[in-house]
Design an enzyme around this catalytic site. Structure first.
Site, short mmCIF file in Angstrom:
data_model
loop_
_atom_site.label_atom_id
_atom_site.label_comp_id
_atom_site.label_asym_id
_atom_site.label_seq_id
_atom_site.Cartn_x
_atom_site.Cartn_y
_atom_site.Cartn_z
N HIS A 87 0.84 -1.22 -0.20
CA HIS A 87 -0.08 0.14 -0.21
C HIS A 87 0.92 1.21 0.06
O HIS A 87 1.95 1.52 0.96
CB HIS A 87 -1.00 0.07 1.31
N ASP A 166 -15.50 2.78 6.65
CA ASP A 166 -14.34 3.66 6.40
C ASP A 166 -14.61 4.51 4.86
O ASP A 166 -14.22 5.81 4.65
CB ASP A 166 -12.94 2.78 5.89
N ARG A 173 -14.41 12.71 5.99
CA ARG A 173 -13.17 13.37 6.20
C ARG A 173 -12.67 14.52 5.04
O ARG A 173 -12.10 15.41 5.39
CB ARG A 173 -12.12 12.59 6.69
N SER A 188 -7.69 4.13 8.76
CA SER A 188 -8.30 3.91 7.38
C SER A 188 -7.76 2.99 6.58
O SER A 188 -8.37 1.92 5.92
CB SER A 188 -8.41 5.36 6.68
N LYS A 192 -8.73 -1.50 5.65
CA LYS A 192 -9.10 -2.30 4.55
C LYS A 192 -8.04 -3.36 4.10
O LYS A 192 -8.44 -4.50 3.79
CB LYS A 192 -8.81 -1.01 3.29
N1 URA Z 1 -5.60 6.53 2.13
C1 URA Z 1 -6.74 5.91 2.77
O1 URA Z 1 -7.29 4.92 2.37
N2 URA Z 1 -7.14 6.35 3.94
C2 URA Z 1 -6.78 7.57 4.30
O2 URA Z 1 -7.23 8.11 5.31
C3 URA Z 1 -5.48 8.28 3.60
C4 URA Z 1 -5.43 7.72 2.39
#
Ligand code: URA
Length: 435
Positions: A87, A166, A173, A188, A192
């Site tokens: 990621h 999320d 947000r 967040s 995932k």
């Molecule tokens: N990427 C995400 O998936 N969540 C965040 O809060 C920031 C970047």
């Protein structure tokens, strides 16, 4: 009459006053928000209180667990090979997922890359791949599993069942100035990734003007928080802090980045893209029990590009088809000669976005051919009048605003001359490893 065990205002005021939230209240507030019982404005107030007052490690763990529990968990344990995932926190010209997934899969490791679309100045992996004629981002779970078993690599859209809390909270947000809270970013991303069920994960945490995290201290804190969350959930997790003060590679924009990724898969491409792809591949292969694998060799000898072609075909794409090209170009030239000392990532990201490579609202379309090609990188000597960038778009009325975004983005210093003048040291891409 409400049968809710807690009250949203009481949770908000506790965090507003700097108190710790207990696990039951955290589990409730996330669940009640997902059900629509906690209102958007209440969650906005709580997110702001978290941004201002923070959460400790236990609160972040419970917050992440509650987000995972808001949806389904995937399970790759039926595959005959280990799974490894990457990621990135997002940057300009960050196309690394494209060469990395097939490269790692070429060693018999399954790479399920559930990715997103771009918003703002950073591009999205799915937008890039959608510039390939025929390629589809949305796959059924059956298709995903079959492709992982047969090809080893999949890059696709995350299903709506994964951490739905999320999805809702991130959109909130985004419009309430609460994206930049480290506890909220960490939970967040990790909710995932943990729900996705990968065995191991490497995090590419970007630092610099083109990243969320502008300082090493903040990037380190985010990386450490995420590594701890991953480990607590039983996922082998490590992080690289990598430079995002200047764009990665020589392209920013969807089809332009696909073209550069294919160059890397074919054994060429820019040095920084190769360096970061190989560094991340090494961490993933190590975590998957393949410490002796040589990713650089697999780029050079065609193994990685073979997997790329199968991965693209597996999702309806034609890897041999010509990529879209924008109808108009404009050049940006050096105003002086010397050494290029800076090329600001954020400015290039905003300019590419204004050319049509990115979107301002989730529902906007992107232009496949739009973006920026760089012809020089920091550390290189340049001549006055030399072309530094080519801007691409289908809508030439956008050139003015893109050039405006690039004001002050390029800095050129005096070039040292004479036989003793040292060659400028190449900038390292990987700044620190956290594991
Ligand atoms: N990427 C995400 O998936 N969540 C965040 O809060 C920031 C970047």
């Amino acid at each position: 009459m409400s049968h809710e065990p807690f009250d949203a205002v009481e949770v908000i005021t506790a965090k507003r006053d700097g108190r710790r939230l207990d696990p039951d209240r955290i589990a409730w507030v996330i669940d009640a928000y997902t059900r629509g019982v906690v209102a958007e404005e209440q969650m906005a107030a709580l997110a702001m209180a978290i941004l201002l007052n923070g959460m400790d490690a236990r609160e972040i763990l419970h917050w992440t667990t509650a987000m995972i529990d808001s949806g389904e968990r995937m399970d790759f344990s039926g595959l005959d090979r280990p799974t490894a995932d990457k990621h990135s926190t997002g940057g300009v010209g960050d196309k690394i997922t494209l060469p990395l997934a097939p490269l790692v899969a070429s060693f018999g490791v399954a790479v399920p890359q559930l990715s997103g679309r771009g918003l703002g100045h950073t591009g999205g992996t799915l937008d890039k791949l959608e510039s390939i004629p025929g390629w589809r981002a949305a796959l059924s779970n059956d298709h995903l599993m079959r492709q992982l078993a047969e090809v080893g690599a999949v890059i696709c859209q995350a299903g709506s069942g994964l951490a739905p809390a999320d999805r809702k909270l991130y959109a909130l947000r985004d419009v309430t100035g609460t994206v930049e809270a480290i506890p909220l970013i960490a939970s967040s991303i990790m909710s995932k990734k943990i729900a996705e069920g990968t065995d191991s994960l490497v995090l590419d945490v970007k630092v610099g003007s083109g990243a969320f995290m502008k300082s090493m201290d903040d990037a380190r804190s985010l990386a450490t928080t995420m590594v701890t969350l991953g480990r607590d959930a039983g996922v082998t997790t490590s992080a690289l802090l990598t430079d995002m003060s200047t764009p990665l590679g020589l392209t920013a924009g969807n089809a332009l980045e696909v073209r550069e990724s294919v160059e890397v898969l074919a054994g060429g491409g820019p040095g920084d893209v190769i360096e970061l792809t190989v560094a991340l591949a090494r961490v993933m292969l190590d975590a998957a029990g393949r410490p002796d694998a040589d990713p650089r060799a697999a780029l050079a000898d065609g193994r990685a590009i073979d997997v790329w072609r199968r991965m693209i075909r597996g999702q309806g794409g034609d890897p041999e088809a010509p990529l879209p090209v924008a109808t108009h170009t404009e050049e940006v030239r050096a105003t002086a000669g010397g050494v290029l000392t800076g090329l600001d990532a954020y400015a290039v990201g905003v300019a590419a976005w204004r050319l049509g490579a990115g979107r301002a609202r989730r529902e906007d379309a992107v232009q496949a051919g739009a973006g920026i090609e760089l012809h020089a990188k920091p550390g290189e000597a340049v001549r006055a009048g030399q072309v530094l960038m080519t801007l691409h778009t289908d809508t030439p009325e956008r050139f003015g605003r893109a050039v405006e975004a690039l004001t002050g983005a390029v800095t050129i210093g005096p070039q040292q001359t004479g036989p003793e003048a040292p060659a400028p040291a190449p900038r390292p891409v990987v700044l620190e490893t956290i594991d």
